[in-house]
Design an enzyme around this catalytic site. Structure first.
Site, PDB file in Angstrom:
ATOM      1  N   ASP A 283      27.610 -16.343  60.164  1.00 35.70           N
ATOM      2  CA  ASP A 283      28.553 -15.534  60.336  1.00 35.70           C
ATOM      3  C   ASP A 283      27.813 -14.319  60.675  1.00 35.70           C
ATOM      4  O   ASP A 283      26.206 -14.434  60.845  1.00 35.70           O
ATOM      5  CB  ASP A 283      28.770 -15.770  58.583  1.00 35.70           C
ATOM      6  CG  ASP A 283      30.044 -15.023  58.795  1.00 35.70           C
ATOM      7  OD1 ASP A 283      31.094 -14.822  57.368  1.00 35.70           O
ATOM      8  OD2 ASP A 283      30.542 -14.201  60.124  1.00 35.70           O
TER       9      ASP A 283
HETATM   10  C1  GLC Z   1      33.376 -11.711  59.485  1.00 34.97           C
HETATM   11  C2  GLC Z   1      33.835 -13.770  58.813  1.00 34.97           C
HETATM   12  C3  GLC Z   1      33.792 -14.209  59.727  1.00 34.97           C
HETATM   13  C4  GLC Z   1      33.895 -13.827  60.739  1.00 34.97           C
HETATM   14  C5  GLC Z   1      33.186 -13.617  61.638  1.00 34.97           C
HETATM   15  C6  GLC Z   1      33.492 -12.810  63.051  1.00 34.97           C
HETATM   16  O1  GLC Z   1      32.375 -11.402  59.033  1.00 34.97           O
HETATM   17  O2  GLC Z   1      33.507 -13.529  57.894  1.00 34.97           O
HETATM   18  O3  GLC Z   1      34.514 -14.558  58.910  1.00 34.97           O
HETATM   19  O4  GLC Z   1      34.850 -15.249  62.004  1.00 34.97           O
HETATM   20  O5  GLC Z   1      32.714 -12.286  61.002  1.00 34.97           O
HETATM   21  O6  GLC Z   1      34.321 -12.156  63.477  1.00 34.97           O
END
Ligand code: GLC
Length: 751
Positions: A283
């Protein structure tokens, strides 16, 4: 041993090996191409593929372009201008040394331009067909900009509505989440991921993220392996079996181990047990966040931990691109590990057809965005997502008997907030609000009076409420739209108190006092504790942020052109003090009986043990406001003749179940019939109920249908005391009903 026998053994061994390695021609061919490519790549180029960087989406980024040309970036996210996507892609394909295409990612969570209900609302439809079709439409719109990868579906089982991201998942039930997650993966990836209108799904957040302590996002979780395997992991396994091409690690540490450094999850379970062949992305900056966790000493150590655990691509922490080269040169990480990660990434790029077809048609999006059939499906999904929680007969409204209708409340005409959380590309100008829809459809025959009363969901000013009350006195009925602005749900937007924001509650109470029928419509990204407001309302419709077409959907339901069919995918607590509160809980040794003495009834000097020694709250008992699976209709349904074909089953058998469903009301309506089981005794304690199947059944008034379902006994398996996946012999109860609390059990046993 005679030679002949040795030869036969060798022959069988080699045959079985080649069978075990048997891949389709395409797969084998692809793996050869990947091997050839890897053999040509420098170490820097390999690590570049493991590096994902966000575009500003605000114009050409020269630094990004240069890094792409040097082969230092394998993926970009958040670029949705098709011309710029092609420019970056041309640099990768035509100017970098090996011409490896980028994979472009975006959070397409519940639609791209045409916005569908938030996933929690999609779950409330109990209709995987519309969810799959909706995901297909989202893919068609997103891929028209060059996006070929979405960070969806979120498969986190949410048992705590204080957690803002409950909006993004399919609720508290493992089976419902697994069904909906599979539908979304199939919708996004289609029958051929190489179709330019398909995009890779990304199942997230692996794993256990939604069990954050206190419902506070990103917080620690403490999920023991058995609970993880029985409740949280099955939807991910189902999605892997459905062919999900990517997976994202979660921010949380579970029992002290951050998912982004969790070898048990990413290698033992995901690769060794489930044979996942896609790639794993962290993430956003979750690699270096292991330093904040106190799990990594520094970015180099974080990179070491993540790549060893099995994270193939680093989203926006820069740890891989910065530190992997030295870690390899120092011999701390083997290049073989890097080659494994690259192989996973390149395999997905090949499966998406990016090598053959890297560019997007820069005009395609002009016909695809908001296409009429997209809006039509969004309306159908929104209609089926609305759950009717109360109706004293006030609904549906009869337009021939309403002269003046007051439409009020901060969500009546909230084009932005109605779309819900995680909307980057949807536009409020396309939203049709309830006020607009009601005016368009009924403004010719009814005098529609609009008094917002409050400017937004957190507005507490009394002035507007007074104006709404005056208007209500002159109206025949009142429609009040309340709930949450979209910013109050979603990532990092957690609430300790789930009451309606104060001004809205005062508004509904004041409207009730006027004495006219009050229909309350709540738009929110989570369950709210609305016991008072429900009492003050004649009818309550609950709409989990319904998206672009929420207005027409609600108008049709309010005036009876459509009949509510939604069912709750989450338990509604009476107070946030009851959380966690979910239907499929364990029994405990002293389960709540419902005959306990509550606070208001405790006599003076009551004896110490006189109130009932069970698991409950003196002030609120232990029942929810509304249970999982609950939802009313304008009609009513009767379940009769629930019969099993046997009373005892072997572990490899299939349970045959029949029941009669009758529409006893006056409307053609759809019921979500639900099948629950309870395993009465296990080598470990088992939930009081578990959803195992459901079906939407539409019947005309008075119509009866004999329904035949089958349930393989294998579906009763769970991780037992020894962590083995087992169906244990013993007594079971089975219910078929319209929610998780109704009906009488039918008994059967497994021998
Ligand atoms: C965010 C979220 C994730 C998302 C990623 C890209 O922090 O936790 O679900 O897909 O970053 O935006």
């Amino acid at each position: 041993m005679p030679l002949k026998k040795i030869f036969l053994i060798l022959l069988c061994t080699s045959l079985s090996w080649s069978c075990a390695q048997e891949q389709t021609g395409t797969d084998r061919e692809t793996e050869k191409k990947i091997s050839r490519l890897i053999s040509q790549m420098t170490l820097e180029e390999k690590i570049g593929q493991m590096n994902q960087i966000s575009s500003s989406n605000m114009g050409m980024d020269q630094g990004l372009a240069e890094a792409i040309e040097k082969g230092q970036i394998g993926s970009i996210l958040n670029e949705v201008d098709p011309a710029r996507v092609n420019t970056y892609q041309k640099i990768a394909v035509e100017r970098s040394r090996l011409g490896i295409p980028l994979i472009v990612g975006r959070d397409v969570i519940h639609g791209f331009k045409t916005i569908f209900p938030v996933p929690l609302g999609m779950a409330a439809t109990f209709n995987p067909t519309v969810v799959e079709q909706g995901a297909r439409i989202a893919a068609r719109e997103a891929t028209a900009t060059g996006v070929r990868w979405t960070f969806s579906p979120m498969l986190d089982i949410a048992r705590d509505p204080r957690w803002g991201r409950i909006a993004e998942g399919f609720g508290e039930d493992t089976y419902l989440t697994a069904v909906m997650g599979e539908a979304m993966v199939k919708g996004y990836q289609g029958t051929d991921p190489a179709d330019p209108a398909s995009m890779a799904a990304c199942i997230k957040h692996f794993a256990g993220y939604s069990a954050a302590e206190g419902g506070r996002d990103y917080n620690s979780t403490f999920i023991p392996e058995r609970l993880l395997r029985n409740v949280y992991l099955p939807p991910f396994q189902k999605a892997v079996e459905a062919g999900a091409l990517t997976l994202m690690t979660s921010f949380n540490d579970n029992d002290g181990v951050p998912s982004t450094g969790n070898t048990f999850l990413l290698r033992n379970v995901l690769r060794d047990e489930w044979d996942f062949s896609g790639f794993v992305v962290s993430d956003w900056s979750s690699v270096t966040e292991m330093i904040a966790h106190g799990f990594a000493k520094d970015p180099g150590h974080a990179a070491d931990l993540a790549v060893n655990a099995g994270v193939d691509m680093d989203m926006m922490s820069f740890a891989y691109i910065t530190h992997l080269p030295e870690l390899i040169k120092e011999g701390k990480i083997s290049e073989k590990l890097i080659d494994e990660a690259i192989r996973n990434i390149l395999r997905v790029k090949f499966r998406l057809g990016l090598f053959e077809n890297p560019y997007v048609d820069e005009n395609l999006h002009k016909d695809v965005f908001y296409a009429p059939d997209h809006l039509e499906l969004a309306k159908q999904t929104a209609t089926e997502s609305v759950v009717m929680l109360k109706n004293d007969g006030t609904l549906p409204l009869d337009e021939t008997r309403i002269k003046t209708l007051l439409v009020t409340g901060p969500m009546a005409d909230a084009a932005h907030d109605q779309l819900g959380t995680w909307v980057f590309d949807g536009e409020e100008h396309a939203t049709i609000t309830p006020l607009q829809a009601i005016r368009d459809a009924y403004g010719h025959s009814i005098r529609i009076v609009y008094e917002p009363a409050l400017s937004h969901s957190r507005d507490n000013s009394p002035a507007g409420i007074r104006k709404a009350v005056l208007a209500a006195r002159r109206a025949d009925a009142v429609l009040v739209f309340a709930g949450e602005e979209s910013i109050l749900s979603g990532e990092a937007h957690c609430l300790a108190n789930l009451d309606l924001q104060e001004g809205q509650s005062r508004l509904i109470e004041a409207l009730k006092a006027v004495g006219k029928p009050v229909i309350t419509v709540i738009m929110a990204g989570r369950p709210l504790t609305i016991e008072k407001e429900t009492t003050w309302s004649n009818a309550v419709l609950y709409s989990f942020h319904p998206g672009t077409m929420g207005g027409p959907a609600l108008a049709d339901l309010i005036f009876g052109l459509e009949v509510p069919s939604g069912k709750l995918p989450v338990t509604f607590p009476r107070s946030s003090g009851q959380i966690p509160l979910y239907y499929n809980h364990n029994r405990t040794g002293r389960p709540f009986l419902g005959n306990e003495t509550l606070l208001k009834d405790i006599p003076p000097k009551a004896g110490q043990t006189s109130l009932g020694n069970t698991s409950f709250y003196l002030d609120l008992g232990a029942d929810p406001l509304f249970p999982f699976g609950y939802g009313l209709s304008y009609s009513a349904f009767a379940y009769t003749n629930i019969t099993l074909d046997k009373v005892s089953y072997g572990k490899d058998e299939v349970i045959g179940l029949t029941f009669d469903l009758t529409n006893t009301g006056k409307y053609t309506a759809t019921e979500v019939a639900q099948l629950y089981i309870c395993d009465k005794t296990g080598s470990v304690t088992r939930p009081v109920k578990e959803l195992k199947y459901f079906e939407r059944i539409t019947l005309n008034p008075g119509e009866s249908r004999t329904v035949n379902w089958t349930l393989p006994v294998s579906e009763l398996a769970f991780r037992d005391l020894n962590m083995d996946l087992t169906v244990e012999p013993g007594q079971f109860e089975l219910w078929v009903a319209g929610d998780s609390v109704s009906g009488d059990p039918v008994l059967f046993e497994v021998h």
